[in-house]
Design an enzyme around this catalytic site. Structure first.
Site, mmCIF file in Angstrom:
data_model
loop_
_atom_site.group_PDB
_atom_site.id
_atom_site.type_symbol
_atom_site.label_atom_id
_atom_site.label_comp_id
_atom_site.label_asym_id
_atom_site.label_seq_id
_atom_site.Cartn_x
_atom_site.Cartn_y
_atom_site.Cartn_z
ATOM 1 N N VAL A 268 -21.453 63.143 92.199
ATOM 2 C CA VAL A 268 -22.392 63.100 91.072
ATOM 3 C C VAL A 268 -23.464 62.060 91.351
ATOM 4 C CG1 VAL A 268 -20.993 63.925 89.164
ATOM 5 C CG2 VAL A 268 -20.781 61.558 89.860
ATOM 6 N N GLY A 269 -24.603 62.224 90.692
ATOM 7 C CA GLY A 269 -25.641 61.205 90.822
ATOM 8 C C GLY A 269 -27.005 61.828 91.018
ATOM 9 N N ASN A 270 -27.989 60.943 91.043
ATOM 10 C CA ASN A 270 -29.368 61.410 91.105
ATOM 11 C C ASN A 270 -29.717 61.963 92.479
ATOM 12 O OD1 ASN A 270 -30.028 60.527 88.406
ATOM 13 N ND2 ASN A 270 -29.717 58.459 89.216
ATOM 14 N N VAL A 271 -29.225 61.280 93.519
ATOM 15 C CA VAL A 271 -29.586 61.706 94.875
ATOM 16 C C VAL A 271 -28.908 63.048 95.214
ATOM 17 C CG1 VAL A 271 -29.717 61.010 97.286
ATOM 18 C CG2 VAL A 271 -29.932 59.279 95.507
ATOM 19 N N GLU A 292 -15.924 68.904 92.699
ATOM 20 C CA GLU A 292 -15.246 68.542 91.448
ATOM 21 C C GLU A 292 -16.122 68.670 90.217
ATOM 22 O OE1 GLU A 292 -13.877 64.703 92.583
ATOM 23 O OE2 GLU A 292 -15.688 63.727 91.898
ATOM 24 N N ILE A 362 -22.517 52.597 97.960
ATOM 25 C CA ILE A 362 -23.105 51.304 97.567
ATOM 26 C C ILE A 362 -23.682 50.644 98.822
ATOM 27 C CG2 ILE A 362 -22.555 48.963 96.722
ATOM 28 C CD1 ILE A 362 -22.114 50.772 94.435
ATOM 29 N N ASN A 382 -18.444 52.149 89.639
ATOM 30 C CA ASN A 382 -17.782 53.232 88.895
ATOM 31 C C ASN A 382 -16.345 53.415 89.366
ATOM 32 O OD1 ASN A 382 -20.271 53.891 87.599
ATOM 33 N ND2 ASN A 382 -20.873 55.020 89.429
ATOM 34 N N GLY A 386 -13.632 61.156 93.418
ATOM 35 C CA GLY A 386 -13.058 62.111 94.367
ATOM 36 C C GLY A 386 -13.585 61.909 95.772
ATOM 37 N N LYS A 406 -32.176 47.968 93.784
ATOM 38 C CA LYS A 406 -32.719 46.860 92.975
ATOM 39 C C LYS A 406 -34.043 46.329 93.556
ATOM 40 C CE LYS A 406 -29.085 47.146 90.367
ATOM 41 N NZ LYS A 406 -29.176 48.003 89.190
HETATM 42 O O1 0RQ Z 1 -28.285 51.404 89.331
HETATM 43 O O2 0RQ Z 1 -30.124 52.534 88.114
HETATM 44 O O3 0RQ Z 1 -29.072 50.387 87.278
HETATM 45 O O4 0RQ Z 1 -30.525 50.371 89.330
HETATM 46 O O5 0RQ Z 1 -26.195 52.136 91.510
HETATM 47 O O6 0RQ Z 1 -27.648 54.409 92.233
HETATM 48 O O7 0RQ Z 1 -29.310 55.144 93.905
HETATM 49 O O8 0RQ Z 1 -29.374 56.193 91.573
HETATM 50 O O9 0RQ Z 1 -27.513 56.675 93.292
HETATM 51 O O10 0RQ Z 1 -26.664 57.929 91.235
HETATM 52 O O11 0RQ Z 1 -26.185 58.611 93.635
HETATM 53 O O12 0RQ Z 1 -25.077 56.569 92.616
HETATM 54 C C1 0RQ Z 1 -22.557 54.893 94.798
HETATM 55 C C2 0RQ Z 1 -23.079 54.372 92.414
HETATM 56 C C3 0RQ Z 1 -24.564 55.916 93.751
HETATM 57 C C4 0RQ Z 1 -22.280 56.694 93.066
HETATM 58 C C5 0RQ Z 1 -23.101 55.449 93.515
HETATM 59 C C6 0RQ Z 1 -26.951 50.983 91.897
HETATM 60 C C7 0RQ Z 1 -28.390 51.462 91.762
HETATM 61 C C8 0RQ Z 1 -28.314 52.258 90.459
HETATM 62 C C9 0RQ Z 1 -27.012 54.352 90.989
HETATM 63 P P1 0RQ Z 1 -29.610 51.155 88.446
HETATM 64 P P2 0RQ Z 1 -28.576 55.623 92.712
HETATM 65 P P3 0RQ Z 1 -26.374 57.541 92.645
HETATM 66 C C10 0RQ Z 1 -18.028 62.279 92.882
HETATM 67 C C11 0RQ Z 1 -17.623 61.417 94.032
HETATM 68 C C12 0RQ Z 1 -18.569 56.585 94.073
HETATM 69 C C13 0RQ Z 1 -17.727 57.752 93.624
HETATM 70 C C14 0RQ Z 1 -18.040 59.036 94.276
HETATM 71 C C15 0RQ Z 1 -20.787 56.417 92.934
HETATM 72 C C16 0RQ Z 1 -26.941 52.889 90.545
HETATM 73 O O13 0RQ Z 1 -22.460 57.709 94.007
HETATM 74 O O14 0RQ Z 1 -20.331 55.841 91.965
HETATM 75 O O15 0RQ Z 1 -18.728 59.151 95.260
HETATM 76 N N1 0RQ Z 1 -20.004 56.822 93.969
HETATM 77 N N2 0RQ Z 1 -17.463 60.049 93.674
HETATM 78 O O16 0RQ Z 1 -29.287 50.358 91.703
HETATM 79 C C17 0RQ Z 1 -25.908 47.082 93.593
HETATM 80 C C18 0RQ Z 1 -25.786 48.153 95.680
HETATM 81 C C19 0RQ Z 1 -26.130 49.375 95.029
HETATM 82 C C20 0RQ Z 1 -26.335 49.337 93.637
HETATM 83 C C21 0RQ Z 1 -26.631 51.384 94.352
HETATM 84 N N3 0RQ Z 1 -25.565 48.098 96.991
HETATM 85 N N4 0RQ Z 1 -25.687 47.056 94.934
HETATM 86 N N5 0RQ Z 1 -26.218 48.204 92.928
HETATM 87 N N6 0RQ Z 1 -26.644 50.595 93.273
HETATM 88 N N7 0RQ Z 1 -26.326 50.650 95.452
HETATM 89 C C22 0RQ Z 1 -17.944 61.713 91.490
HETATM 90 C C23 0RQ Z 1 -16.576 61.662 90.899
HETATM 91 O O17 0RQ Z 1 -15.663 61.496 91.593
HETATM 92 C C24 0RQ Z 1 -16.352 61.810 89.470
#
Ligand code: 0RQ
Length: 502
Positions: A268-271, A292, A362, A382, A386, A406
């Site tokens: 999930v997520g924006n990218v 998932e 991250i 988070n 999965g 950031k």
């Molecule tokens: O926060 O918007 O407050 O600045 O994380 O980051 O770049 O928009 O990317 O939405 O794809 O999320 C790893 C968090 C990426 C997510 C993560 C901050 C960034 C921003 C979101 P802001 P982006 P995404 C399926 C599989 C783990 C679980 C997983 C995740 C926010 O993909 O939780 O993969 N993955 N599950 O600024 C501090 C860093 C950062 C950071 C990003 N190094 N330090 N903040 N951010 N990198 C899902 C399920 O299993 C349900």
């Protein structure tokens, strides 16, 4: 009363949420339905939070241990965290109030793989589950449950719990009936192979059977799932999506993938959502998803005729797309299957269908170890969700990330990952807006230049200087060279000065 409760026996259990919350006591272990903002209970969380507030106001303890499928929503995790109604929780959680409680140490959080969560609770690894609170679309005459917009761990919670509270949500489309595929892994020692060969195989029933004698309360709701909208696709996400497609094209050129053979898993997520927008314009056809969550981008791929089938455990849709799904569930159930998360994320099936796993991160280090969960090694974002299930077991594992976070204060490529969820042994391809690093077949030192090439140009000299230090002077071990004295300088700089640069 709505006509969604067809069972006479269960209809007699109808009551208000406040009355039902009386069955949830201090110290209870409670299993909620819900996965990434879909199918979570809408009324009980607030009623339980109110109980907690009342108890705290009177000087008494009140907190539960909470088990879910994955993240829920502000009106579930959020209200409970705010009321200090949770002592401990598992698994994946993304609510900001809850994140603060976890990171400040006032709440416990056990971040386990999503495919493990249901079976571990059912087998008693976490003690006895006292109550299951499950949202459903409808209860049949026989007392079978038609799940709502997620299946998650519902079957396991219903099996394991002593008491069951059902929320019947009439906002959920009745046409979701037929979309679910409920099949359970038999308990040890009677395990058998999961009979799924292709993402679109249906192997079970469209409803959940359980022991209806456990039902203590039924509550009616009419409340939408609360999903967050996605950010519009920006330039960086577009570039990442372009690089991901280049990588897929490279697989086709190498004869390892065909234009109609792509089986997708997407985090999930924006990218990830931007990547799916990129696929719309690509040469790939007949895409299958064994994943998932169903996101907006997948719905677009289905509508465009590019995706033939999507197997998942839940929706994770923007409000606009959730309405669209609700209005048109009859059509979408032809191509969407919602399974228990133990099956959507099952290692055996993931390996068999040969999917390409794509998740966010991250940070990744110069050798390809990936941190998905803990900012600077200690602050959870988070959770692993999965990503471990799919990364370890996928045919190819990939990670997509902007090079910085950031506003440039944080580099996604670091000398040494400050927490490791996915090791160099599991991570095959990493992609940023600067290209893709194909790490397959490379020894750790051969990976370094490729990983540094993914970093923002501002950070490349700092990473090169680190690698030079790691491979010179007193550091004589060359398999995975490190200069331990400065390995975390990026993180130390961030903590001291607000930027990894200095
Ligand atoms: O926060 O918007 O407050 O600045 O994380 O980051 O770049 O928009 O990317 O939405 O794809 O999320 C790893 C968090 C990426 C997510 C993560 C901050 C960034 C921003 C979101 P802001 P982006 P995404 C399926 C599989 C783990 C679980 C997983 C995740 C926010 O993909 O939780 O993969 N993955 N599950 O600024 C501090 C860093 C950062 C950071 C990003 N190094 N330090 N903040 N951010 N990198 C899902 C399920 O299993 C349900």
């Amino acid at each position: 009363m709505s006509d969604r409760i067809a069972s006479e026996k269960l209809r007699s259990k109808l009551m208000s949420a406040d009355e039902a919350a009386q069955f949830v006591n201090h110290g209870d272990k409670v299993g909620f339905s819900g996965f990434t903002g879909a199918g979570y209970p809408k009324a009980l969380p607030t009623a339980i939070a109110n109980r907690a507030k009342e108890a705290h106001g009177a000087g008494n303890d009140y907190a539960i241990d909470l088990f879910t499928g994955a993240s829920t929503a502000p009106d579930c995790d959020g209200v409970l965290a705010e009321a200090d109604a949770i002592r401990w929780r598992m698994p994946y959680a993304s609510d900001p109030i809850m994140r603060n409680k976890i990171n400040s140490g006032s709440m416990g959080y056990s971040d386990i793989h999503l495919s493990h969560s249901g079976q571990q609770v059912e087998e008693g690894f976490f003690g006895q589950l006292n109550v299951a609170v499950i949202e459903v679309t409808r209860i049949t005459e026989d007392g079978h449950l038609i799940p709502s917009s997620s299946v998650g761990n519902n079957v396991e919670w219903l099996n394991a719990a002593e008491k069951v509270i059902l929320e019947v949500n009439s906002w959920q489309s009745e046409n979701l009936e037929g979309m679910h595929d409920i099949w359970s892994v038999p308990a040890l020692p009677n395990r058998i192979a999961v009979p799924i060969n292709k993402a679109g195989d249906r192997i079970g029933k469209t409803y959940i059977e359980f022991d209806t004698d456990k039902v203590v309360a039924i509550v009616e709701t009419n409340t939408p799932d609360r999903n967050a909208p996605f950010k519009p696709v920006d330039d960086i996400s577009k570039k990442i999506a372009g690089n991901f497609l280049d990588f897929l094209e490279g697989e086709v050129a190498a004869g390892r993938l065909s234009y109609d053979g792509y089986v997708m898993q997407s985090g999930v997520g924006n990218v990830p959502n931007a990547v799916m927008a990129g696929l719309l314009e690509s040469k790939f056809e007949n895409i299958q998803a064994y994943t998932e969550v169903i996101q907006d981008g997948m719905v677009d791929l289905i509508d465009a005729g590019k995706m033939t089938v999507a197997s998942a455990t839940s929706f994770s849709l923007s409000p606009e797309y959730a309405e669209k799904m609700n209005n048109d569930a009859k059509r979408y159930r032809e191509s969407i299957i919602l399974r228990p998360q133990q099956i959507s994320n099952h290692p055996e099936v993931i390996r068999r269908v040969g999917l390409i796993a794509t998740n966010g991160l991250i940070e990744a280090d110069i050798y390809g170890n990936v941190n998905s969960t803990n900012v600077s090694g200690s602050r959870v974002m988070n959770g692993i969700g999965g990503s471990g299930d799919f990364t370890r077991n996928g045919y190819i594992s990939s990670f997509i990330t902007p090079s910085e976070a950031k506003g440039g204060a944080i580099s996604a490529i670091v000398p040494f990952a400050s927490h490791i969820d996915h090791t160099e042994h599991d991570v095959m391809v990493v992609i940023s807006e600067y290209g893709y690093a194909d790490l397959r077949g490379l020894a750790p030192r051969e990976r370094v230049a490729k990983m540094i090439g993914l970093a923002h140009p501002d950070y490349r000299p700092l990473l090169e200087e680190y690698y030079a230090r790691a491979t010179s002077g007193d550091n004589k071990y060359m398999q995975t060279p490190h200069d331990l004295a400065t390995a975390f300088d990026f993180h130390i700089n961030l903590a001291k000065n607000g930027s990894m640069k200095a």
